[in-house]
Design an enzyme around this catalytic site. Structure first.
Site, PDB file in Angstrom:
ATOM      1  N   SER A 177     -56.276 -92.674  30.417  1.00 44.62           N
ATOM      2  CA  SER A 177     -56.605 -92.614  28.986  1.00 44.62           C
ATOM      3  C   SER A 177     -55.366 -92.191  28.218  1.00 44.62           C
ATOM      4  CB  SER A 177     -57.724 -91.589  28.757  1.00 44.62           C
ATOM      5  OG  SER A 177     -57.851 -91.268  27.381  1.00 44.62           O
ATOM      6  N   TYR A 211     -62.013 -83.844  29.427  1.00 42.97           N
ATOM      7  CA  TYR A 211     -61.682 -85.251  29.678  1.00 42.97           C
ATOM      8  C   TYR A 211     -60.175 -85.444  29.785  1.00 42.97           C
ATOM      9  CZ  TYR A 211     -61.522 -90.321  28.767  1.00 42.97           C
ATOM     10  OH  TYR A 211     -61.286 -91.669  28.842  1.00 42.97           O
TER      11      TYR A 211
END
Length: 270
Positions: free
Chosen positions: A151, A164
């Protein structure tokens, strides 16, 4: 040249295959000629997607498993080998965010939900390590490619999504480290790389990025403003890079990350 990018004759497992990004992954692999194991916990969705592919002449099976449960992954591996006789690729698409791993607006950063942070980190990191451990040996012995999903938050600090971000940063490190170790043991037979998606609308981030009427939240607007293309990505825009990494066209590529982010990471904000 086109033959280099073909997945004809290859069998690929996609974890998180019942999600929004996973749907684009399996469609892209099927279009490139690959046979697919659609791995996820939602049996209804996995079976429906497998049926849709087989009805159009492709090859796919549903593999119902939790990526954190080794026994379920072992059963999925055996089912994949029974169906196709081989495993040539793995897309570690399972992961994502959870409310427990998000820091609320104005929240006390010295009173974090530590269990929530750990839960999100485990899903993203160990939800990638576990499938690789189970499916990777077969891939390494026969030759193939493993693609992790990172990400933009792994390298650029994105507010609120701490759990995350830490999980995806670990994925970047794992991708480099494990690619090197596999190369030391198997040479160029097996590769590991990671896709780095920018911002795509999924069920997990929908409430963070959009209002009930579909308009952007203030956070969503900031993301679009800081993406040079001035929009969110379409999940199908990940297909080209994914198929390349799974195919023989990327045979000398390992241990790297490929950004598909509309320029987000390149933009300084000025």
């Amino acid at each position: 040249m086109n033959a280099q990018f073909s997945l004809q004759g290859k069998a690929v497992i996609v974890t998180g295959g019942t999600g929004i990004l996973g749907n684009s992954f399996i469609k892209g692999i099927a279009a490139a000629g690959g046979a697919i194991g659609i791995l996820g916990r939602n049996e209804e969705v996995a079976q429906a997607r497998a049926t849709a592919i087989t009805q159009t002449g492709g090859k796919a099976i549903a593999l119902i498993a939790d990526v954190m449960q080794e026994s379920q992954l072992n059963a999925a591996r055996d089912k994949m080998l029974d169906a196709f006789g081989r495993i040539d690729g793995l897309v570690n698409g399972a992961g994502g965010n959870m409310p427990e791993g998000v820091v609320p607006p104005g929240g006390d950063i010295f009173n974090l939900n530590m269990e929530g942070m750990r839960k999100v980190m485990d899903l993203n990191l160990y939800g990638t390590l576990m499938p690789t451990q189970v499916f990777g040996r077969t891939i390494a012995e026969n030759g193939g490619s493993i693609v992790n999903i990172s990400s933009v938050s792994s390298t650029s600090a994105i507010t609120r999504v701490l759990g995350y971000s830490m999980g995806k940063s670990a994925i970047d490190s794992y991708t480099r480290w494990f690619a090197l170790e596999m190369a030391n043991r198997y040479g160029d037979k097996v590769r590991m790389n990671a896709l780095v998606p920018g911002f795509f609308l999924t069920e997990q981030n929908r409430t963070l990025l959009t209002n009930p009427d579909g308009s952007f939240t203030s956070r969503g607007e900031l993301i679009v403003q800081n993406t040079p293309f001035k929009r969110l990505g379409d999940p199908d825009e990940l297909i080209g890079a994914l198929v390349w990494l799974l195919s023989d066209a990327s045979s000398f590529v390992t241990g790297t990350t490929i950004n598909v982010d509309g320029g987000f990471l390149a933009f300084s904000g000025v």
